[in-house]
Scaffold this active site. Structure first.
Site, PDB file in Angstrom:
ATOM      1  N   HIS A  38       0.875  -1.360   0.040  1.00  0.00           N
ATOM      2  CA  HIS A  38      -0.068   0.022  -0.185  1.00  0.00           C
ATOM      3  C   HIS A  38       0.728   1.211  -0.169  1.00  0.00           C
ATOM      4  O   HIS A  38       1.948   1.130   0.317  1.00  0.00           O
ATOM      5  CB  HIS A  38      -0.927   0.082   1.221  1.00  0.00           C
ATOM      6  CG  HIS A  38      -2.231  -1.027   1.072  1.00  0.00           C
ATOM      7  ND1 HIS A  38      -2.663  -1.347   2.146  1.00  0.00           N
ATOM      8  CD2 HIS A  38      -2.542  -1.642  -0.062  1.00  0.00           C
ATOM      9  CE1 HIS A  38      -3.705  -2.110   2.037  1.00  0.00           C
ATOM     10  NE2 HIS A  38      -3.708  -2.549   0.494  1.00  0.00           N
ATOM     11  N   TYR A  74      -8.275   0.029   4.638  1.00  0.00           N
ATOM     12  CA  TYR A  74      -8.422  -1.357   3.989  1.00  0.00           C
ATOM     13  C   TYR A  74      -8.767  -2.302   4.851  1.00  0.00           C
ATOM     14  O   TYR A  74      -9.540  -3.370   4.470  1.00  0.00           O
ATOM     15  CB  TYR A  74      -7.058  -1.529   3.386  1.00  0.00           C
ATOM     16  CG  TYR A  74      -7.242  -3.062   2.421  1.00  0.00           C
ATOM     17  CD1 TYR A  74      -7.800  -2.902   1.294  1.00  0.00           C
ATOM     18  CD2 TYR A  74      -6.494  -4.157   2.891  1.00  0.00           C
ATOM     19  CE1 TYR A  74      -7.898  -4.243   0.545  1.00  0.00           C
ATOM     20  CE2 TYR A  74      -6.893  -5.233   2.299  1.00  0.00           C
ATOM     21  CZ  TYR A  74      -7.521  -5.457   1.089  1.00  0.00           C
ATOM     22  OH  TYR A  74      -7.417  -6.408   0.421  1.00  0.00           O
TER      23      TYR A  74
END
Length: 181
Positions: free
Chosen positions: A155, A164
């Protein structure tokens, strides 16, 4: 696209394992591999016996990013794999479809397996990404290290990782729950 959530209740994780075992060890193994490695379902479905046999790590080129990644196979998962692959050939897909010769199940079939099982155990917002999110959620709960998780997931920022895995939502819910004027 439906939003899916991590499984935040360890009892529900156990319920999922128990229910998946009823439908076959393959479905159980798909679930436990996903929640213990954090691999995307597309990468899971393309694993073959030789990718895990006598190995300590799963080495893949991620389909989504094209990056080489190395994922540890923990001791319990290794035992699960050894039991499962005993009578399989090295070139066979781990999660084979009954349709065609040596073809993996599709993402759609993986979704059906997980979603229907989730419904049976009282979970909603369940899909293939639930596996990866569940791994991330529990990894964070245990280690509280967003930087490691951000790296595992590739990420771009810690805030993306926290959003997330549902941590931001948990924090927002808690502040609203405790807030009363």
């Amino acid at each position: 696209m439906n939003i899916v959530q991590p499984i935040r209740d360890k009892n529900k994780i156990e319920d999922m394992k128990h229910e998946l075992l009823k439908s076959g060890y393959k479905n159980y193994l798909l679930f436990v591999t996903g929640i213990n490695t954090g691999l995307r379902v597309g990468d899971l479905l393309h694993l073959k016996v030789y990718d895990i046999k006598n190995r300590t790590h799963i080495m893949i080129e991620e389909q989504k990013t094209g990056k080489e990644k190395r994922f540890l196979i923990n001791n319990q998962l290794r035992k699960d794999f050894e039991r499962y692959i005993q009578n399989m050939k090295e070139e066979e897909y781990l999660f084979q479809s009954r349709k065609g010769k040596n073809k993996p199940i599709t993402r759609v079939q993986a979704y059906r397996i997980l979603n229907e099982t989730g419904r049976r155990v009282g979970l909603s917002e369940i899909g293939t990404h639930t596996l990866r999110k569940t791994f991330g959620y529990w990894h964070y709960q245990i280690y509280k290290d967003v930087a490691i998780l951000q790296d595992i997931f590739n990420h771009s920022s810690p805030s993306v990782t926290l959003r997330y895995i549902g941590i931001n939502q948990d924090i927002k819910d808690k502040t609203i729950e405790d807030f009363y004027l």
